[in-house]
Design an enzyme around this catalytic site. Structure first.
Site, short mmCIF file in Angstrom:
data_model
loop_
_atom_site.label_atom_id
_atom_site.label_comp_id
_atom_site.label_asym_id
_atom_site.label_seq_id
_atom_site.Cartn_x
_atom_site.Cartn_y
_atom_site.Cartn_z
N ASP A 1 0.87 -1.18 0.00
CA ASP A 1 0.00 0.00 0.00
C ASP A 1 0.91 1.23 0.00
OD1 ASP A 1 -1.66 2.11 0.54
OD2 ASP A 1 -2.53 1.26 2.37
N VAL A 2 0.94 1.95 -1.13
CA VAL A 2 1.88 3.07 -1.24
C VAL A 2 1.57 4.20 -0.26
CG1 VAL A 2 2.55 2.63 -3.65
CG2 VAL A 2 0.59 4.13 -3.17
N ILE B 1 -9.58 7.67 -20.06
CA ILE B 1 -8.94 6.43 -20.53
C ILE B 1 -9.79 5.26 -20.08
CG2 ILE B 1 -6.80 5.07 -20.51
CD1 ILE B 1 -6.35 7.97 -21.54
N ASN C 1 2.06 5.61 -10.45
CA ASN C 1 0.80 5.47 -11.19
C ASN C 1 -0.37 5.04 -10.30
OD1 ASN C 1 -0.91 4.55 -13.74
ND2 ASN C 1 -0.72 2.75 -12.40
N LYS D 1 -4.48 15.26 -7.71
CA LYS D 1 -3.75 15.28 -8.99
C LYS D 1 -3.11 16.66 -9.23
CE LYS D 1 -4.53 11.02 -10.15
NZ LYS D 1 -3.43 10.05 -10.24
N TYR E 1 -10.12 13.96 -5.72
CA TYR E 1 -9.26 13.41 -6.77
C TYR E 1 -8.52 14.55 -7.50
CZ TYR E 1 -8.08 10.66 -10.96
OH TYR E 1 -7.42 10.03 -11.99
P1 NAP Z 1 -7.19 1.12 -12.13
O1 NAP Z 1 -7.51 0.37 -13.36
O2 NAP Z 1 -8.23 1.28 -11.08
O3 NAP Z 1 -5.87 0.48 -11.46
C1 NAP Z 1 -5.37 1.01 -10.27
C2 NAP Z 1 -4.06 0.36 -9.92
O4 NAP Z 1 -3.54 0.99 -8.73
C3 NAP Z 1 -4.17 -1.13 -9.60
O5 NAP Z 1 -2.99 -1.76 -10.04
C4 NAP Z 1 -4.26 -1.14 -8.07
O6 NAP Z 1 -3.81 -2.36 -7.48
C5 NAP Z 1 -3.31 -0.01 -7.74
N1 NAP Z 1 -3.52 0.57 -6.41
C6 NAP Z 1 -4.66 1.14 -5.93
N2 NAP Z 1 -4.47 1.56 -4.66
C7 NAP Z 1 -3.19 1.27 -4.34
C8 NAP Z 1 -2.40 1.43 -3.17
N3 NAP Z 1 -2.88 2.00 -2.06
N4 NAP Z 1 -1.11 0.97 -3.17
C9 NAP Z 1 -0.61 0.38 -4.29
N5 NAP Z 1 -1.30 0.20 -5.43
C10 NAP Z 1 -2.58 0.64 -5.45
O7 NAP Z 1 -6.72 2.62 -12.48
P2 NAP Z 1 -6.26 3.27 -13.90
O8 NAP Z 1 -7.47 3.79 -14.58
O9 NAP Z 1 -5.34 2.34 -14.60
O10 NAP Z 1 -5.46 4.53 -13.35
C11 NAP Z 1 -4.04 4.52 -13.18
C12 NAP Z 1 -3.59 5.94 -12.84
O11 NAP Z 1 -3.97 6.81 -13.90
C13 NAP Z 1 -4.24 6.50 -11.58
O12 NAP Z 1 -3.32 7.30 -10.86
C14 NAP Z 1 -5.36 7.35 -12.12
O13 NAP Z 1 -5.71 8.38 -11.24
C15 NAP Z 1 -4.71 7.89 -13.38
N6 NAP Z 1 -5.68 8.36 -14.38
C16 NAP Z 1 -6.61 7.51 -14.90
C17 NAP Z 1 -7.50 8.00 -15.84
C18 NAP Z 1 -8.57 7.14 -16.46
O14 NAP Z 1 -9.41 7.68 -17.21
N7 NAP Z 1 -8.57 5.83 -16.24
C19 NAP Z 1 -7.46 9.35 -16.23
C20 NAP Z 1 -6.49 10.17 -15.67
C21 NAP Z 1 -5.60 9.67 -14.74
P3 NAP Z 1 -4.81 -3.67 -7.36
O15 NAP Z 1 -4.87 -4.26 -8.76
O16 NAP Z 1 -4.11 -4.57 -6.41
O17 NAP Z 1 -6.12 -3.16 -6.90
#
Ligand code: NAP
Length: 246
Positions: free
Chosen positions: A62-63, A187, A89, A158, A154
């Site tokens: 847990d980061v 995304i 990330n 960010k 959020y």
């Molecule tokens: P996601 O599919 O929900 O995946 C989240 C990842 O973060 C998973 O690998 C999860 O691990 C891990 N995680 C969550 N809490 C954590 C913690 N406390 N310690 C360590 N790892 C943790 O999210 P995503 O859409 O790929 O997003 C990735 C990044 O891009 C995020 O920072 C998000 O804010 C950013 N982002 C996403 C979007 C979008 O539209 N999707 C847009 C802008 C920015 P588990 O698999 O073990 O749960």
């Protein structure tokens, strides 16, 4: 391009993080990925990257927990010898309007998205400084630049990440270390899968390119920042959003 380099990718088990881990590995890097709890997803990414012939290890961490992050960074240095690239990330959402948002929803999002990135930077900082080389890439979001109704926690996390990026970039520029951010738009991942069709259609109609992005397109920007092509770039925020926030 990254042969002989070790990259740490937080949240590397799913979504954008898994794409980043795969892309950096396809370009030669060994990968240490951190994840929160989804063992199955993490082991799938490890298998795929190991099949490429790269070293890949997953660490449940847990980061947002300062001591766990420190212990994990120490384990990674023992297992891999060094850390060349850190990609912060890992991220979560707990959406709601300010009026109804619970205190813990605000605190949890700041703890993972912002403090978690600080924890990781803090623990790799000295290691990279000693070696006088390193790349730190933080995954922010366009809502950190523009704000978004229903996402005050959020968006604040960010936006804070952009401040953290620029401050770290200034502190470390003289030590051969760059620190940049990538700000994705909408995304398609598990994070956005729960949005209603109406909300998704609303986002897409606001995107000049008229489509959602994918994790691989975000990973391309990360690869660029991690590579020698970005040697003279620091403190920058690259938007990957199909024009959404122009
Ligand atoms: P996601 O599919 O929900 O995946 C989240 C990842 O973060 C998973 O690998 C999860 O691990 C891990 N995680 C969550 N809490 C954590 C913690 N406390 N310690 C360590 N790892 C943790 O999210 P995503 O859409 O790929 O997003 C990735 C990044 O891009 C995020 O920072 C998000 O804010 C950013 N982002 C996403 C979007 C979008 O539209 N999707 C847009 C802008 C920015 P588990 O698999 O073990 O749960």
């Amino acid at each position: 391009m990254l042969k002989g380099k070790t990259a740490v990718v937080t949240g590397g088990s799913r979504g954008i993080g898994a794409e980043i881990a795969n892309k950096l590995a396809q370009n030669g890097a060994d990968i240490a990925l951190l994840y929160a709890g989804n063992d199955e997803a993490a082991s799938k990414v490890v298998s795929a990257i190991s099949r490429l012939g790269n070293k890949c290890v997953a660490y449940k961490c847990d980061v947002s927990d300062f001591n766990s992050s420190r212990n994990t960074v120490e384990r990674i240095i023992t297992d891999f010898g060094e850390i060349d690239i850190l990609v912060n990330n890992a991220g979560i959402v707990r959406d709601g309007f300010v009026l109804s948002m619970q205190e813990e929803d605000f605190d949890d999002v700041i703890a993972v998205n912002l403090k978690g990135s600080f924890n990781m930077i803090k623990h790799v900082y000295r290691h990279m400084m000693k070696r006088r080389t390193g790349r730190i890439i933080n995954i922010s979001s366009v809502v950190g630049l523009s704000g978004n109704a229903g996402q005050s926690n959020y968006a604040a996390s960010k936006a804070g990440l952009i401040g953290l990026t620029k401050s770290t970039a200034k502190e470390l520029a003289g030590r051969g270390i760059t620190c940049n951010a990538v700000a994705p738009g909408y995304i398609e991942t598990d994070m956005t899968a729960s949005l209603s069709e109406g909300v998704k259609a609303g986002y897409i109609s606001a995107i000049p390119m008229r489509r959602a992005g994918n994790g691989s397109e975000v990973a391309d920007a990360v690869l660029f920042l991690a590579s020698n092509m970005a040697d003279y770039i620091t403190g920058e925020v690259i938007k990957v959003d199909g024009g959404l926030s122009m």
